[in-house]
Design an enzyme around this catalytic site. Structure first.
Site, PDB file in Angstrom:
ATOM      1  N   CYS A 107       0.891  -1.153   0.000  1.00  0.00           N
ATOM      2  CA  CYS A 107       0.000   0.000   0.000  1.00  0.00           C
ATOM      3  C   CYS A 107       0.933   1.208   0.000  1.00  0.00           C
ATOM      4  O   CYS A 107       1.476   1.571   1.049  1.00  0.00           O
ATOM      5  CB  CYS A 107      -0.905   0.015   1.232  1.00  0.00           C
ATOM      6  SG  CYS A 107      -1.909   1.512   1.309  1.00  0.00           S
ATOM      7  N   CYS A 110      -0.296   4.242   2.262  1.00  0.00           N
ATOM      8  CA  CYS A 110      -0.477   4.144   3.714  1.00  0.00           C
ATOM      9  C   CYS A 110      -0.231   2.726   4.196  1.00  0.00           C
ATOM     10  O   CYS A 110       0.901   2.281   4.280  1.00  0.00           O
ATOM     11  CB  CYS A 110      -1.871   4.649   4.087  1.00  0.00           C
ATOM     12  SG  CYS A 110      -2.131   4.793   5.854  1.00  0.00           S
ATOM     13  N   SER A 111      -1.296   1.980   4.460  1.00  0.00           N
ATOM     14  CA  SER A 111      -1.117   0.684   5.125  1.00  0.00           C
ATOM     15  C   SER A 111      -2.265  -0.275   4.866  1.00  0.00           C
ATOM     16  O   SER A 111      -2.506  -1.158   5.680  1.00  0.00           O
ATOM     17  CB  SER A 111      -0.988   0.913   6.625  1.00  0.00           C
ATOM     18  OG  SER A 111      -2.122   1.633   7.077  1.00  0.00           O
ATOM     19  N   CYS A 112      -3.018  -0.089   3.764  1.00  0.00           N
ATOM     20  CA  CYS A 112      -4.142  -0.988   3.494  1.00  0.00           C
ATOM     21  C   CYS A 112      -3.652  -2.433   3.444  1.00  0.00           C
ATOM     22  O   CYS A 112      -2.631  -2.731   2.823  1.00  0.00           O
ATOM     23  CB  CYS A 112      -4.820  -0.617   2.178  1.00  0.00           C
ATOM     24  SG  CYS A 112      -5.609   0.999   2.254  1.00  0.00           S
TER      25      CYS A 112
END
Lengths: 202, 103
Positions: A107, A110-112
């Protein structure tokens, strides 16, 4: 809730610790949150939701061709057949590693990450170096994980987003023909389902 | 929105250094932070897009220097203040109070 669990007083609370405590204490006072519910949420993600869930999906796909077909055509539905669904896993896509293609998930923004099947992401997945490098130099990234792929293997990098989460279906290791689904699940690592690991029968 | 969070393809950010084994949460404050995020999300105080956008609005240098859950903390504070759930003054006063109690 300032002091409901003991902590050693050998250092003053850090700035972030104070900010989190202040926020929790005010929101509790306003009855907008329940600290016990927070305990429960944290316990759930520390003990119940993690990569063992994803490993069961992978092992089922390796053992049951009809399930694998469902998994690759409608991952969200196939994964929920095993009881894994919910926040950050609402729309799942499973990508299959083969002799020709290796898939990696990131991702970049971000951090999906697919929480119901993999739990919360490791620190490196959320940190800048991996997010920056994997879309530009996936082979270099794989080397940092100790993985070298044949030169003619195509590498596909999937950039997750808030709507769509990816899970890699790793290649089933050679020499595992007689194994049960439970034994197969034991072989599956978290990183293999992100695409930064390849599996062996060890 | 273009910004510091849009890291794909950027050079020079150093090695990945994946940890062999790491706890789900490194510190207790990260545990509380995660639970606060879920609780406030469930309470309808923001949606995920607003939450991420508030991270993306962080000062770029601060963004790169701080850890993942500190991004979450900054976003949560920003949104709750903007939406009038808490005030900056309330947060600052409570922080001071807790620091004094801890000393």
């Amino acid at each position: 809730m300032p002091h409901d669990h003991p902590h050693p007083h050998n250092r003053p609370l850090s700035d972030v610790e104070l900010r989190v405590k202040a926020l929790e204490s005010i929101l509790t006072e306003k009855e907008l949150i329940d600290p016990e519910a927070i305990d429960l949420i944290v316990e759930t993600y520390e003990t119940k939701i993690g990569p063992r869930n994803g490993a069961r999906v992978v092992a089922r796909a390796w053992s049951d061709p009809a399930y694998k077909e469902r998994l690759l055509s409608d991952a969200t539905a196939a994964i929920s057949e095993l009881g894994f669904s919910g926040v950050q896993g609402e729309d799942m896509v499973v990508v299959e590693n083969t002799d020709e293609v290796h898939n990696i998930v990131v991702c970049t923004l971000c951090s999906c990450y697919p929480w119901p099947t993999l739990g919360l992401p490791p620190v490196w997945y959320k940190a800048a170096p991996y997010r920056a490098k994997v879309v530009k130099d996936p082979r270099g990234v794989l080397e940092e994980f100790g993985v070298t792929l044949p030169e003619d293997t195509e590498i596909r990098v999937w950039d997750s987003n808030a709507e769509l989460r990816y899970l890699v279906l790793p290649k089933r290791p050679d020499g595992t023909d007689g194994m049960t689904e439970e034994q197969l699940a034991e072989l599956v690592t978290r990183d293999a389902m992100i695409g930064t690991d390849v599996l062996t029968a060890q | 929105m273009n910004g510091i969070h849009d890291l794909g393809g950027m050079d020079g950010l150093g090695p990945i250094n994946p940890a062999k084994d790491e706890p789900i949460f490194k510190d207790d404050w990260e545990r509380r932070m995660f639970g606060l995020f879920i609780s406030c999300f469930a309470g309808g105080h923001y949606n995920v897009d607003e939450f991420r956008h508030a991270i993306e609005r962080m000062d770029p240098a601060h963004y790169l220097e701080t850890s993942y859950y500190e991004h979450w903390l900054t976003s949560l504070e920003t949104l709750l203040v903007e939406k009038g759930v808490v005030t900056q003054d309330e947060l600052a006063a409570r922080k001071k109070h807790i620091a004094m109690e801890d000393a």
